[in-house]
Design an enzyme around this catalytic site. Structure first.
Site, mmCIF file in Angstrom:
data_model
loop_
_atom_site.group_PDB
_atom_site.id
_atom_site.type_symbol
_atom_site.label_atom_id
_atom_site.label_comp_id
_atom_site.label_asym_id
_atom_site.label_seq_id
_atom_site.Cartn_x
_atom_site.Cartn_y
_atom_site.Cartn_z
ATOM 1 N N SER A 162 0.832 -1.199 0.000
ATOM 2 C CA SER A 162 0.000 0.000 0.000
ATOM 3 C C SER A 162 0.874 1.258 0.000
ATOM 4 O O SER A 162 1.730 1.413 -0.873
ATOM 5 C CB SER A 162 -0.958 -0.031 1.199
ATOM 6 O OG SER A 162 -1.974 0.918 1.057
ATOM 7 N N GLU A 256 -9.700 -3.738 -6.007
ATOM 8 C CA GLU A 256 -9.169 -2.740 -5.087
ATOM 9 C C GLU A 256 -8.968 -1.409 -5.801
ATOM 10 O O GLU A 256 -8.646 -1.359 -6.997
ATOM 11 C CB GLU A 256 -7.878 -3.217 -4.456
ATOM 12 C CG GLU A 256 -6.719 -3.473 -5.405
ATOM 13 C CD GLU A 256 -5.410 -3.688 -4.647
ATOM 14 O OE1 GLU A 256 -5.027 -2.765 -3.910
ATOM 15 O OE2 GLU A 256 -4.795 -4.757 -4.791
ATOM 16 N N HIS A 286 -7.851 -5.022 -1.398
ATOM 17 C CA HIS A 286 -6.585 -4.340 -1.138
ATOM 18 C C HIS A 286 -5.796 -5.044 -0.037
ATOM 19 O O HIS A 286 -6.339 -5.394 1.011
ATOM 20 C CB HIS A 286 -6.857 -2.888 -0.730
ATOM 21 C CG HIS A 286 -5.625 -2.109 -0.415
ATOM 22 N ND1 HIS A 286 -4.700 -1.781 -1.377
ATOM 23 C CD2 HIS A 286 -5.151 -1.602 0.748
ATOM 24 C CE1 HIS A 286 -3.718 -1.095 -0.820
ATOM 25 N NE2 HIS A 286 -3.961 -0.991 0.475
#
Length: 316
Positions: A162, A256, A286
């Site tokens: 991320s 995502e 995600h």
């Protein structure tokens, strides 16, 4: 320095995992909540992650940056003090640059160590808004600088998930531009690479992402850096030239919000002649890859990451 022994996990059906991830998104990643509350709640969700038997987690300061060092006993890393005799993966956790900690990625790190014999370093880089850009990048530079000195050539990798994926790529780009020796490879899990991208532009992804929301990402982006700097490649590394990078492993789910970032990087880096392995997992959310031992798709992603680590460090 402290050490903690690991526990074993139990795989769950994707439907159950999806419900749990949705709870994290709704209860933790809420822009209406103060950052300290979000951090506390996320740590509560991730603190009890189950690790492979034989895993050891030690705490250590590296160049003044607190870090966890995760290793499996089979890797022979002991305290993880850093002799440079084994591959080392420096992994930067996610959390929008505003929350998250080493515990967020601890399970992934432990499974990777168990599969490859590497040790995984999880830096606790400084978080926004208390410490906005470039604090996190400065910490990343300090950590890799300290670890590079004792590492065998070709034995050091960088990774991140991320926002940590964006930080990892920004670090490698900085090393390239400074003419420094590059890591043997870079692993990017569901990376956030463009802080200025309108996440509402693909409504189907907004509906399907069970963890992230456009308002939360926007709040994190504004806390991390002024909007005037979002196009800076050190903030949004998707805007950089991607030539001259080490081999990349990019993993993402198709459901995502950040899937376009992974896809655009894979295309750009490949066009620039970089060795790119890019895999998308259908219907995965995600950061699904952070749940090995609980989710079959995450186990598959972990196997690929282990293969990549072994491949790029084979000659070290």
């Amino acid at each position: 320095m402290t050490a903690r022994r690991a526990r074993r996990g139990l795989r769950l059906p994707p439907e159950v995992m999806r419900l749990g991830v949705r709870q994290i998104g709704s209860r933790c990643l809420d822009p209406a909540l103060p950052w300290p509350v979000q951090r506390t709640r996320l740590d509560q969700f991730t603190r009890a992650s189950r690790l492979p038997r034989g895993t050891m987690v030690t705490e250590q300061a590296i160049a003044g940056v607190p870090a966890e060092i995760v290793s499996c006993r089979a890797s022979g890393s002991g305290s993880g003090s850093g002799s440079g005799s084994q591959p080392t993966v420096i992994h930067f956790h996610g959390g929008g640059y505003c929350l998250g900690s080493a515990s967020t990625a601890r399970s992934w790190a432990a499974h990777l160590s168990a599969s490859t014999g590497c040790r995984v370093v999880l830096p606790e880089y400084r978080l926004a808004p208390e410490y906005p850009y470039p604090a996190a990048l400065q910490d990343a530079r300090a950590v890799i600088g300290a670890l590079s000195g004792g590492a065998k050539p070709g034995s050091l990798l960088v990774s991140g998930d991320s926002a940590g994926g964006g930080l990892a790529l920004a670090l490698v780009l900085w090393m390239r531009d400074q003419g420094q020796e590059l890591p043997a490879g870079c692993v990017l899990l569901s990376p956030w690479l463009d802080l200025g991208r309108d996440r509402r532009g693909i409504p189907s992804l907004v509906r399907r992402d069970v963890l992230l929301s456009p308002p939360w990402l926007d709040a994190c982006a504004r806390a991390y850096a002024d909007p005037s700097s979002w196009a800076d490649p050190s903030v949004s590394p998707s805007h950089a030239s991607h030539s001259g990078l080490p081999p990349l492993l990019i993993q993402a789910g198709t459901a995502e919000l950040l899937a376009p970032d992974a896809e655009s990087l894979a295309a750009s880096a490949s066009a620039a002649g970089v060795d790119v392995t890019y895999t998308r997992w259908p219907r995965m959310w995600h950061d699904f890859a952070l749940q090995p031992g609980l989710l079959a798709a995450a186990d598959s992603a972990l196997e690929q990451a282990a293969w990549f680590v072994s491949k790029v460090t084979a000659g070290s």
